[in-house]
Motif scaffolding. Sequence first.
Motif, PDB file in Angstrom:
ATOM      1  N   GLY A 326     -11.227  10.929   7.837  1.00 17.56           N
ATOM      2  CA  GLY A 326     -12.441  10.371   7.273  1.00 17.56           C
ATOM      3  C   GLY A 326     -13.423  11.389   6.737  1.00 17.56           C
ATOM      4  O   GLY A 326     -14.495  11.012   6.243  1.00 17.56           O
ATOM      5  N   ALA A 327     -13.085  12.697   6.810  1.00 18.32           N
ATOM      6  CA  ALA A 327     -13.998  13.748   6.342  1.00 18.32           C
ATOM      7  C   ALA A 327     -13.518  14.300   5.009  1.00 18.32           C
ATOM      8  O   ALA A 327     -12.341  14.181   4.652  1.00 18.32           O
ATOM      9  N   GLY A 328     -14.429  14.929   4.297  1.00 21.96           N
ATOM     10  CA  GLY A 328     -14.081  15.509   3.007  1.00 21.96           C
ATOM     11  C   GLY A 328     -14.226  17.007   2.978  1.00 21.96           C
ATOM     12  O   GLY A 328     -14.299  17.604   1.897  1.00 21.96           O
ATOM     13  N   GLU A 329     -14.272  17.658   4.147  1.00 19.22           N
ATOM     14  CA  GLU A 329     -14.486  19.088   4.197  1.00 19.22           C
ATOM     15  C   GLU A 329     -13.667  19.707   5.320  1.00 19.22           C
ATOM     16  O   GLU A 329     -13.629  19.193   6.441  1.00 19.22           O
ATOM     17  N   TRP A 330     -12.973  20.826   4.998  1.00 24.75           N
ATOM     18  CA  TRP A 330     -12.236  21.560   6.012  1.00 24.75           C
ATOM     19  C   TRP A 330     -13.200  22.345   6.913  1.00 24.75           C
ATOM     20  O   TRP A 330     -14.184  22.897   6.440  1.00 24.75           O
ATOM     21  N   ARG A 331     -12.887  22.402   8.203  1.00 21.67           N
ATOM     22  CA  ARG A 331     -13.688  23.164   9.152  1.00 21.67           C
ATOM     23  C   ARG A 331     -12.790  24.162   9.856  1.00 21.67           C
ATOM     24  O   ARG A 331     -11.683  23.831  10.281  1.00 21.67           O
ATOM     25  N   GLU A 332     -13.285  25.404   9.974  1.00 19.14           N
ATOM     26  CA  GLU A 332     -12.526  26.381  10.737  1.00 19.14           C
ATOM     27  C   GLU A 332     -12.670  26.090  12.219  1.00 19.14           C
ATOM     28  O   GLU A 332     -13.776  25.792  12.710  1.00 19.14           O
ATOM     29  N   LEU A 333     -11.571  26.179  12.944  1.00 24.07           N
ATOM     30  CA  LEU A 333     -11.551  25.945  14.390  1.00 24.07           C
ATOM     31  C   LEU A 333     -11.589  27.306  15.073  1.00 24.07           C
ATOM     32  O   LEU A 333     -10.623  28.058  15.016  1.00 24.07           O
ATOM     33  N   ALA A 334     -12.682  27.638  15.701  1.00 23.68           N
ATOM     34  CA  ALA A 334     -12.832  28.964  16.293  1.00 23.68           C
ATOM     35  C   ALA A 334     -13.523  28.845  17.654  1.00 23.68           C
ATOM     36  O   ALA A 334     -14.132  27.846  17.969  1.00 23.68           O
TER      37      ALA A 334
END
Length: 334
Positions: A326-334
């Motif tokens: 449902g999101a339109g943006e990649w997020r870095e998992l850190a």
Amino acid sequence: MSPSPVRRRFIGILAACSALGAVPWAARRAAAMPAAPEPETWRGIALGADAELRIYHPDRRFARDLIQRSIAEVHRLEQVFSLYREDSVLARLNRDGRLDEAPSDMLRILELSAHIGALSGGAFDPSVQPLWTLYAEGLSRNPAWTPDARVLAQTLERVDYTAIHLEGRTVRLGRPGMALTLNGIAQGYITDRVTELLRDAGLDRALVDMGEIRGLDRTGVAPPWRAGLADPEAPGSPLRTVELRNQALATSSGVGTLLDRSGRYTHLFDPHTGEARPRHRSVSVLAPEAATADALSTAFSVMSEPAIHGVLRRTPRTRAWALPNGAGEWRELA
């Protein structure tokens, strides 16, 4: 259910600055060749999907030789890992539950699978093939099918990567009815082997994409490649870019292979619950080798963010990004 070719495989040697001592006949001709030659190109089938190889090199004979060697290596490894060839090594293991004198490639990929399985708390598990069979057969009979809880529990009794026993060169499946799929790691493994083939042939710089991407750069001065992370349903419009040089990038998305037309179920199974709905819309992993990136992106698809963070803390030089549902943006998992 047969494999669905959802994207092209591509091997592109974008700037092949050869260490030509390994191929002296190429060295004699290279100086007289243009700096930006036309590529040698091959199109065919690899890993069950359309494939394309382009070799940019001033020596056309050398480029053609690399194409043929790369194709031969892909086909050799398909004969080991393919689920869809009745005479493959993997098919024999699944049929007989045992494999004597297993080839070294099978042993290496199963050893790495066991390592990633333990690292991910069992989220990566090549023994999920019975789940694929359960869903595929149920949905082929009735598009509205849902798994019965009792049958699902019985199927999960055959899913356990720790019951894959390696004893010398013998592989043994420790539970009746077990079957393996290496689709969550084999593309990365083959990408690594092709990259190593090109490096050993004398190439200093190459980009290999066999469904997963790996860069080779021994020049130390060339700019890194930039790979786009896109929405899996709009692959032509990257939402984020990732730089890589001597690293590999792998992406897993349930959208890539849907098990039913409505999109309720995907090929990404949670080995603990048997569910076929990944937690994330898409996951990408950057790691030193493509097989590791491939397996981790598969595992991370069904893992919570805190669990992913725990794995990343124990895996040096590894990064991950997620595109939430449902999101339109990649997020870095850190």
